[in-house]
Design a protein around this motif. Structure first.
Motif, PDB file in Angstrom:
ATOM      1  N   LYS A  97      35.830  41.073  54.472  1.00 59.67           N
ATOM      2  CA  LYS A  97      36.020  42.198  53.559  1.00 59.67           C
ATOM      3  C   LYS A  97      36.845  41.772  52.340  1.00 59.67           C
ATOM      4  O   LYS A  97      36.499  42.101  51.200  1.00 59.67           O
ATOM      5  CB  LYS A  97      36.714  43.346  54.299  1.00 59.67           C
ATOM      6  N   LEU A  98      37.919  41.027  52.557  1.00 56.74           N
ATOM      7  CA  LEU A  98      38.747  40.555  51.448  1.00 56.74           C
ATOM      8  C   LEU A  98      38.007  39.530  50.588  1.00 56.74           C
ATOM      9  O   LEU A  98      38.136  39.526  49.368  1.00 56.74           O
ATOM     10  CB  LEU A  98      40.062  39.970  51.969  1.00 56.74           C
ATOM     11  N   GLU A  99      37.227  38.666  51.219  1.00 53.47           N
ATOM     12  CA  GLU A  99      36.412  37.699  50.475  1.00 53.47           C
ATOM     13  C   GLU A  99      35.407  38.421  49.585  1.00 53.47           C
ATOM     14  O   GLU A  99      35.199  38.033  48.438  1.00 53.47           O
ATOM     15  CB  GLU A  99      35.654  36.768  51.439  1.00 53.47           C
ATOM     16  N   ALA A 100      34.796  39.476  50.111  1.00 50.82           N
ATOM     17  CA  ALA A 100      33.824  40.254  49.330  1.00 50.82           C
ATOM     18  C   ALA A 100      34.507  40.942  48.151  1.00 50.82           C
ATOM     19  O   ALA A 100      33.968  40.968  47.040  1.00 50.82           O
ATOM     20  CB  ALA A 100      33.139  41.282  50.218  1.00 50.82           C
ATOM     21  N   GLU A 101      35.700  41.484  48.387  1.00 54.01           N
ATOM     22  CA  GLU A 101      36.445  42.114  47.298  1.00 54.01           C
ATOM     23  C   GLU A 101      36.784  41.103  46.217  1.00 54.01           C
ATOM     24  O   GLU A 101      36.613  41.365  45.023  1.00 54.01           O
ATOM     25  CB  GLU A 101      37.733  42.759  47.817  1.00 54.01           C
ATOM     26  N   LEU A 102      37.249  39.923  46.624  1.00 48.10           N
ATOM     27  CA  LEU A 102      37.584  38.871  45.668  1.00 48.10           C
ATOM     28  C   LEU A 102      36.363  38.454  44.863  1.00 48.10           C
ATOM     29  O   LEU A 102      36.427  38.338  43.633  1.00 48.10           O
ATOM     30  CB  LEU A 102      38.190  37.666  46.393  1.00 48.10           C
ATOM     31  N   ASN A 103      35.255  38.277  45.531  1.00 49.52           N
ATOM     32  CA  ASN A 103      34.017  37.900  44.842  1.00 49.52           C
ATOM     33  C   ASN A 103      33.592  38.979  43.850  1.00 49.52           C
ATOM     34  O   ASN A 103      33.194  38.681  42.721  1.00 49.52           O
ATOM     35  CB  ASN A 103      32.904  37.638  45.858  1.00 49.52           C
ATOM     36  N   HIS A 104      33.695  40.235  44.237  1.00 49.46           N
ATOM     37  CA  HIS A 104      33.338  41.355  43.367  1.00 49.46           C
ATOM     38  C   HIS A 104      34.240  41.387  42.129  1.00 49.46           C
ATOM     39  O   HIS A 104      33.759  41.586  41.008  1.00 49.46           O
ATOM     40  CB  HIS A 104      33.437  42.674  44.132  1.00 49.46           C
ATOM     41  N   LEU A 105      35.533  41.196  42.342  1.00 52.44           N
ATOM     42  CA  LEU A 105      36.469  41.195  41.215  1.00 52.44           C
ATOM     43  C   LEU A 105      36.170  40.060  40.242  1.00 52.44           C
ATOM     44  O   LEU A 105      36.198  40.249  39.031  1.00 52.44           O
ATOM     45  CB  LEU A 105      37.915  41.081  41.712  1.00 52.44           C
ATOM     46  N   ARG A 106      35.877  38.892  40.783  1.00 56.28           N
ATOM     47  CA  ARG A 106      35.614  37.726  39.935  1.00 56.28           C
ATOM     48  C   ARG A 106      34.307  37.853  39.160  1.00 56.28           C
ATOM     49  O   ARG A 106      34.235  37.433  38.003  1.00 56.28           O
ATOM     50  CB  ARG A 106      35.537  36.459  40.788  1.00 56.28           C
ATOM     51  N   THR A 107      33.286  38.386  39.785  1.00 54.56           N
ATOM     52  CA  THR A 107      31.964  38.378  39.163  1.00 54.56           C
ATOM     53  C   THR A 107      31.615  39.669  38.429  1.00 54.56           C
ATOM     54  O   THR A 107      31.057  39.614  37.336  1.00 54.56           O
ATOM     55  CB  THR A 107      30.867  38.095  40.216  1.00 54.56           C
ATOM     56  N   VAL A 108      31.942  40.802  39.004  1.00 55.98           N
ATOM     57  CA  VAL A 108      31.524  42.083  38.426  1.00 55.98           C
ATOM     58  C   VAL A 108      32.631  42.704  37.571  1.00 55.98           C
ATOM     59  O   VAL A 108      32.433  42.988  36.390  1.00 55.98           O
ATOM     60  CB  VAL A 108      31.083  43.071  39.531  1.00 55.98           C
ATOM     61  N   ALA A 121      44.853  43.567  33.491  1.00 52.79           N
ATOM     62  CA  ALA A 121      46.060  43.097  34.178  1.00 52.79           C
ATOM     63  C   ALA A 121      45.984  43.404  35.676  1.00 52.79           C
ATOM     64  O   ALA A 121      46.334  42.561  36.513  1.00 52.79           O
ATOM     65  CB  ALA A 121      47.297  43.736  33.570  1.00 52.79           C
ATOM     66  N   PHE A 122      45.488  44.595  36.017  1.00 50.88           N
ATOM     67  CA  PHE A 122      45.353  44.958  37.421  1.00 50.88           C
ATOM     68  C   PHE A 122      44.358  44.043  38.127  1.00 50.88           C
ATOM     69  O   PHE A 122      44.633  43.524  39.215  1.00 50.88           O
ATOM     70  CB  PHE A 122      44.916  46.419  37.571  1.00 50.88           C
ATOM     71  N   VAL A 123      43.193  43.849  37.516  1.00 56.88           N
ATOM     72  CA  VAL A 123      42.138  43.020  38.125  1.00 56.88           C
ATOM     73  C   VAL A 123      42.625  41.589  38.320  1.00 56.88           C
ATOM     74  O   VAL A 123      42.475  41.017  39.402  1.00 56.88           O
ATOM     75  CB  VAL A 123      40.843  43.063  37.278  1.00 56.88           C
ATOM     76  N   GLY A 171      45.693  40.520  38.488  1.00 53.45           N
ATOM     77  CA  GLY A 171      46.760  40.518  39.484  1.00 53.45           C
ATOM     78  C   GLY A 171      46.217  40.595  40.900  1.00 53.45           C
ATOM     79  O   GLY A 171      46.698  39.901  41.802  1.00 53.45           O
ATOM     80  N   ARG A 172      45.217  41.436  41.085  1.00 49.34           N
ATOM     81  CA  ARG A 172      44.608  41.572  42.420  1.00 49.34           C
ATOM     82  C   ARG A 172      43.896  40.284  42.817  1.00 49.34           C
ATOM     83  O   ARG A 172      43.946  39.879  43.984  1.00 49.34           O
ATOM     84  CB  ARG A 172      43.644  42.763  42.440  1.00 49.34           C
ATOM     85  N   ILE A 173      43.236  39.628  41.865  1.00 47.83           N
ATOM     86  CA  ILE A 173      42.579  38.353  42.148  1.00 47.83           C
ATOM     87  C   ILE A 173      43.610  37.329  42.619  1.00 47.83           C
ATOM     88  O   ILE A 173      43.406  36.654  43.634  1.00 47.83           O
ATOM     89  CB  ILE A 173      41.804  37.839  40.915  1.00 47.83           C
ATOM     90  N   LEU A 174      44.719  37.229  41.910  1.00 42.71           N
ATOM     91  CA  LEU A 174      45.774  36.288  42.307  1.00 42.71           C
ATOM     92  C   LEU A 174      46.335  36.617  43.686  1.00 42.71           C
ATOM     93  O   LEU A 174      46.579  35.731  44.503  1.00 42.71           O
ATOM     94  CB  LEU A 174      46.891  36.278  41.273  1.00 42.71           C
ATOM     95  N   GLU A 175      46.524  37.904  43.937  1.00 43.56           N
ATOM     96  CA  GLU A 175      47.041  38.352  45.227  1.00 43.56           C
ATOM     97  C   GLU A 175      46.091  37.971  46.365  1.00 43.56           C
ATOM     98  O   GLU A 175      46.515  37.446  47.397  1.00 43.56           O
ATOM     99  CB  GLU A 175      47.237  39.862  45.175  1.00 43.56           C
ATOM    100  N   LEU A 176      44.798  38.226  46.172  1.00 45.76           N
ATOM    101  CA  LEU A 176      43.821  37.910  47.203  1.00 45.76           C
ATOM    102  C   LEU A 176      43.690  36.409  47.410  1.00 45.76           C
ATOM    103  O   LEU A 176      43.566  35.940  48.549  1.00 45.76           O
ATOM    104  CB  LEU A 176      42.458  38.516  46.848  1.00 45.76           C
ATOM    105  N   GLU A 177      43.709  35.632  46.328  1.00 45.95           N
ATOM    106  CA  GLU A 177      43.624  34.178  46.459  1.00 45.95           C
ATOM    107  C   GLU A 177      44.797  33.633  47.272  1.00 45.95           C
ATOM    108  O   GLU A 177      44.609  32.788  48.147  1.00 45.95           O
ATOM    109  CB  GLU A 177      43.591  33.521  45.079  1.00 45.95           C
TER     110      GLU A 177
END
Length: 79
Positions: free
Chosen positions: A15-26, A58-60, A62-68
């Motif tokens: 689920k977290l991997e999918a969220e990270l992928n979505h944030l990075r690509t979409v 900034a939110f996106v 930040g969330r990417i960094l947090e998930l990574e």
């Protein structure tokens, strides 16, 4: 963020991997489009849309960094 081990189920990890992928690509693309459109409107001093797009960026990011960081220290647990 600390480098403490994070325990997740396989489902939680995916689920977290999918969220990270979505944030990075979409989401990054959507925010970039919003920023571009807001910059095209001109008058940067009173451009509420530009400010909102920058906050979202900034939110996106930040969330990417947090998930990574989180996913770098995951240990999968068996249910």
């Amino acid at each position: 963020m600390s480098e403490q081990t994070v325990y997740l189920t396989r489902e939680g990890y995916e689920k977290l991997e999918a969220e990270l992928n979505h944030l990075r690509t979409v989401r990054r693309q959507e925010v970039a489009r919003r920023l571009h459109d807001a910059l095209a409107e001109g008058d940067l001093l009173e451009n509420a849309e530009l400010e909102a797009a920058r906050n979202e960026q900034a939110f996106v990011e930040g969330r990417i960094l947090e998930l990574e960081a989180l996913l770098a220290n995951v240990e999968i647990i068996e249910e």
